[in-house]
Motif scaffolding. Structure first.
Motif, PDB file in Angstrom:
ATOM      1  N   LEU A   1      -0.641  11.483  -8.522  1.00 45.94           N
ATOM      2  CA  LEU A   1      -0.320  12.606  -9.387  1.00 45.94           C
ATOM      3  C   LEU A   1       1.122  12.452  -9.847  1.00 45.94           C
ATOM      4  O   LEU A   1       2.028  12.254  -9.021  1.00 45.94           O
ATOM      5  N   TYR A   2       1.310  12.530 -11.162  1.00 43.47           N
ATOM      6  CA  TYR A   2       2.623  12.346 -11.771  1.00 43.47           C
ATOM      7  C   TYR A   2       3.059  13.612 -12.494  1.00 43.47           C
ATOM      8  O   TYR A   2       2.241  14.311 -13.085  1.00 43.47           O
ATOM      9  N   LYS A   3       4.354  13.878 -12.452  1.00 39.21           N
ATOM     10  CA  LYS A   3       4.959  15.001 -13.165  1.00 39.21           C
ATOM     11  C   LYS A   3       5.902  14.427 -14.217  1.00 39.21           C
ATOM     12  O   LYS A   3       6.689  13.520 -13.920  1.00 39.21           O
ATOM     13  N   ARG A   4       5.819  14.987 -15.436  1.00 40.09           N
ATOM     14  CA  ARG A   4       6.672  14.495 -16.513  1.00 40.09           C
ATOM     15  C   ARG A   4       8.125  14.824 -16.200  1.00 40.09           C
ATOM     16  O   ARG A   4       8.459  15.944 -15.837  1.00 40.09           O
ATOM     17  N   ALA A   5       8.975  13.825 -16.361  1.00 36.49           N
ATOM     18  CA  ALA A   5      10.412  14.008 -16.186  1.00 36.49           C
ATOM     19  C   ALA A   5      11.027  14.240 -17.574  1.00 36.49           C
ATOM     20  O   ALA A   5      11.425  15.351 -17.896  1.00 36.49           O
ATOM     21  N   VAL A   6      11.060  13.202 -18.394  1.00 42.07           N
ATOM     22  CA  VAL A   6      11.581  13.284 -19.761  1.00 42.07           C
ATOM     23  C   VAL A   6      10.743  12.368 -20.641  1.00 42.07           C
ATOM     24  O   VAL A   6      10.478  11.227 -20.268  1.00 42.07           O
ATOM     25  N   GLY A   7      10.330  12.876 -21.820  1.00 35.23           N
ATOM     26  CA  GLY A   7       9.561  12.045 -22.750  1.00 35.23           C
ATOM     27  C   GLY A   7       8.319  11.471 -22.104  1.00 35.23           C
ATOM     28  O   GLY A   7       7.472  12.209 -21.609  1.00 35.23           O
ATOM     29  N   ASP A   8       8.221  10.141 -22.075  1.00 33.41           N
ATOM     30  CA  ASP A   8       7.077   9.468 -21.466  1.00 33.41           C
ATOM     31  C   ASP A   8       7.359   9.019 -20.031  1.00 33.41           C
ATOM     32  O   ASP A   8       6.588   8.268 -19.456  1.00 33.41           O
ATOM     33  N   ASP A   9       8.469   9.456 -19.446  1.00 32.37           N
ATOM     34  CA  ASP A   9       8.802   9.102 -18.066  1.00 32.37           C
ATOM     35  C   ASP A   9       8.196  10.124 -17.116  1.00 32.37           C
ATOM     36  O   ASP A   9       8.351  11.334 -17.312  1.00 32.37           O
TER      37      ASP A   9
ATOM     38  N   GLY B   1     -10.159   8.569   0.427  1.00 31.78           N
ATOM     39  CA  GLY B   1      -9.936  10.005   0.428  1.00 31.78           C
ATOM     40  C   GLY B   1      -9.394  10.542  -0.886  1.00 31.78           C
ATOM     41  O   GLY B   1      -9.079   9.800  -1.809  1.00 31.78           O
ATOM     42  N   CYS B   2      -9.285  11.861  -0.928  1.00 33.47           N
ATOM     43  CA  CYS B   2      -8.824  12.544  -2.137  1.00 33.47           C
ATOM     44  C   CYS B   2      -7.296  12.622  -2.152  1.00 33.47           C
ATOM     45  O   CYS B   2      -6.623  12.085  -1.282  1.00 33.47           O
ATOM     46  N   LEU B   3      -6.779  13.318  -3.117  1.00 38.17           N
ATOM     47  CA  LEU B   3      -5.340  13.389  -3.349  1.00 38.17           C
ATOM     48  C   LEU B   3      -4.548  13.879  -2.135  1.00 38.17           C
ATOM     49  O   LEU B   3      -3.409  13.480  -1.933  1.00 38.17           O
ATOM     50  N   LYS B   4      -5.153  14.700  -1.292  1.00 40.10           N
ATOM     51  CA  LYS B   4      -4.412  15.235  -0.140  1.00 40.10           C
ATOM     52  C   LYS B   4      -4.336  14.263   1.042  1.00 40.10           C
ATOM     53  O   LYS B   4      -3.618  14.518   1.993  1.00 40.10           O
ATOM     54  N   GLU B   5      -5.054  13.161   0.971  1.00 44.91           N
ATOM     55  CA  GLU B   5      -5.038  12.179   2.065  1.00 44.91           C
ATOM     56  C   GLU B   5      -3.929  11.152   1.833  1.00 44.91           C
ATOM     57  O   GLU B   5      -3.728  10.693   0.715  1.00 44.91           O
ATOM     58  N   ARG B   6      -3.250  10.781   2.890  1.00 46.83           N
ATOM     59  CA  ARG B   6      -2.170   9.793   2.767  1.00 46.83           C
ATOM     60  C   ARG B   6      -2.681   8.428   2.318  1.00 46.83           C
ATOM     61  O   ARG B   6      -1.924   7.641   1.775  1.00 46.83           O
ATOM     62  N   THR B   7      -3.950   8.136   2.533  1.00 47.55           N
ATOM     63  CA  THR B   7      -4.519   6.836   2.193  1.00 47.55           C
ATOM     64  C   THR B   7      -5.072   6.775   0.763  1.00 47.55           C
ATOM     65  O   THR B   7      -5.578   5.743   0.349  1.00 47.55           O
ATOM     66  N   THR B   8      -4.981   7.856   0.013  1.00 46.71           N
ATOM     67  CA  THR B   8      -5.604   7.925  -1.308  1.00 46.71           C
ATOM     68  C   THR B   8      -5.075   6.864  -2.272  1.00 46.71           C
ATOM     69  O   THR B   8      -3.909   6.472  -2.206  1.00 46.71           O
ATOM     70  N   ASN B   9      -5.954   6.424  -3.145  1.00 49.34           N
ATOM     71  CA  ASN B   9      -5.566   5.538  -4.244  1.00 49.34           C
ATOM     72  C   ASN B   9      -5.141   6.362  -5.462  1.00 49.34           C
ATOM     73  O   ASN B   9      -4.537   5.845  -6.390  1.00 49.34           O
ATOM     74  N   GLN B  10      -5.464   7.651  -5.456  1.00 50.68           N
ATOM     75  CA  GLN B  10      -5.157   8.518  -6.587  1.00 50.68           C
ATOM     76  C   GLN B  10      -3.669   8.866  -6.588  1.00 50.68           C
ATOM     77  O   GLN B  10      -3.051   8.956  -5.539  1.00 50.68           O
TER      78      GLN B  10
ATOM     79  N   ASP C   1       6.150  10.145  -9.602  1.00 54.29           N
ATOM     80  CA  ASP C   1       5.002  10.238  -8.704  1.00 54.29           C
ATOM     81  C   ASP C   1       5.266  11.340  -7.673  1.00 54.29           C
ATOM     82  O   ASP C   1       6.225  11.263  -6.900  1.00 54.29           O
ATOM     83  N   ILE C   2       4.429  12.379  -7.670  1.00 50.97           N
ATOM     84  CA  ILE C   2       4.587  13.495  -6.720  1.00 50.97           C
ATOM     85  C   ILE C   2       3.399  13.595  -5.760  1.00 50.97           C
ATOM     86  O   ILE C   2       3.188  14.617  -5.127  1.00 50.97           O
ATOM     87  N   THR C   3       2.660  12.512  -5.629  1.00 49.54           N
ATOM     88  CA  THR C   3       1.454  12.497  -4.794  1.00 49.54           C
ATOM     89  C   THR C   3       1.723  12.950  -3.368  1.00 49.54           C
ATOM     90  O   THR C   3       0.924  13.699  -2.793  1.00 49.54           O
ATOM     91  N   SER C   4       2.840  12.558  -2.798  1.00 55.79           N
ATOM     92  CA  SER C   4       3.118  12.869  -1.389  1.00 55.79           C
ATOM     93  C   SER C   4       3.187  14.369  -1.135  1.00 55.79           C
ATOM     94  O   SER C   4       2.977  14.815  -0.009  1.00 55.79           O
ATOM     95  N   ARG C   5       3.417  15.177  -2.145  1.00 51.14           N
ATOM     96  CA  ARG C   5       3.479  16.634  -1.974  1.00 51.14           C
ATOM     97  C   ARG C   5       2.122  17.238  -1.609  1.00 51.14           C
ATOM     98  O   ARG C   5       2.049  18.370  -1.176  1.00 51.14           O
ATOM     99  N   PHE C   6       1.043  16.472  -1.815  1.00 51.48           N
ATOM    100  CA  PHE C   6      -0.302  17.010  -1.612  1.00 51.48           C
ATOM    101  C   PHE C   6      -0.942  16.554  -0.316  1.00 51.48           C
ATOM    102  O   PHE C   6      -2.074  16.896  -0.038  1.00 51.48           O
ATOM    103  N   SER C   7      -0.225  15.824   0.491  1.00 51.29           N
ATOM    104  CA  SER C   7      -0.733  15.395   1.788  1.00 51.29           C
ATOM    105  C   SER C   7      -1.008  16.624   2.649  1.00 51.29           C
ATOM    106  O   SER C   7      -0.237  17.573   2.651  1.00 51.29           O
TER     107      SER C   7
ATOM    108  N   ASP D   1       2.113  17.557 -18.970  1.00 52.61           N
ATOM    109  CA  ASP D   1       3.198  17.809 -18.023  1.00 52.61           C
ATOM    110  C   ASP D   1       2.891  17.179 -16.674  1.00 52.61           C
ATOM    111  O   ASP D   1       3.814  16.855 -15.917  1.00 52.61           O
ATOM    112  N   TYR D   2       1.599  17.046 -16.365  1.00 51.22           N
ATOM    113  CA  TYR D   2       1.138  16.417 -15.135  1.00 51.22           C
ATOM    114  C   TYR D   2      -0.042  15.522 -15.468  1.00 51.22           C
ATOM    115  O   TYR D   2      -0.875  15.868 -16.303  1.00 51.22           O
TER     116      TYR D   2
END
Length: 182
Positions: free
Chosen positions: A117-125, A106-115, A128-134, A94-95
């Motif tokens: 985080l994705y949330k499943r929308a439908v099927g294999d789509d 930096g880690c996921l909470k930093e705006r400069t991160t290379n990491q 990107d929800i990374t900005s929620r962790f800044s 799902d994520y």
């Protein structure tokens, strides 16, 4: 609940969990996952596998098992890989978090991160929800850069190490704390 999987092959410089590089702990099996679900009856809404890059097919099999046997449970995978392995199905999760830890980014909470985080929308789509962790995105809600997150750690095929940690209140004091090692 997050399950840290040992035997990490990534060995990222600056890794906060270098003890996960070794194969330590006990086997992580569907039976162990079922025991957690029973022990924390109704409290676990998502299981997040942290690592597992040494054997992504096994992580995928565990995700398939959890979705089949525990309806409604969300399953996430934090991987240090740059890309998702083509040999497994994205829709088993799902994520998905992709990207090694690169200290200067930096880690996921930093705006400069290379990491990412994705949330499943439908099927294999996935979205990107990374900005929620800044860090900045938490300030209006909690008054600090540290969101209150309930987290549980475990580790690796074939070994797992369990560490249940607490939800942290806005004041920074633990609301509860329970830790044990298998």
């Amino acid at each position: 609940m997050s399950i840290n999987i040992t035997g990490c092959p990534c060995h990222c410089p600056g890794c906060h969990s270098q003890y996960l590089w070794e194969n330590i702990g006990q086997p992580l099996t569907p039976m162990v996952l079922d025991q957690f679900m029973k022990q924390y009856d109704g409290e676990i809404t998502c299981i997040c596998f942290m690592g597992g890059d040494a054997d992504p097919k096994y992580v995928s099999l565990l995700a398939q098992y959890l979705h089949r046997e525990h309806e409604g449970l969300k399953v996430a995978w934090y991987s240090g890989r740059q890309t998702f392995p083509k040999s497994i199905r994205k829709r088993d999760f799902d994520y998905i978090k992709l990207g090694p830890y690169i200290e200067h980014l930096g880690c996921l909470k930093e705006r400069t991160t290379n990491q990412r985080l994705y949330k499943r929308a439908v099927g294999d789509d996935f979205t990107d929800i990374t900005s929620r962790f800044s860090c900045a995105s938490w300030l209006p809600y909690f008054g600090s850069a540290s969101p209150p997150i309930k987290q549980m750690h475990v580790m690796s095929p074939p070994y797992c190490l369990i560490n249940l940690s607490s939800t942290i209140g806005v004041s920074g004091s633990p609301m509860f704390s329970h830790r044990y090692w298998l």
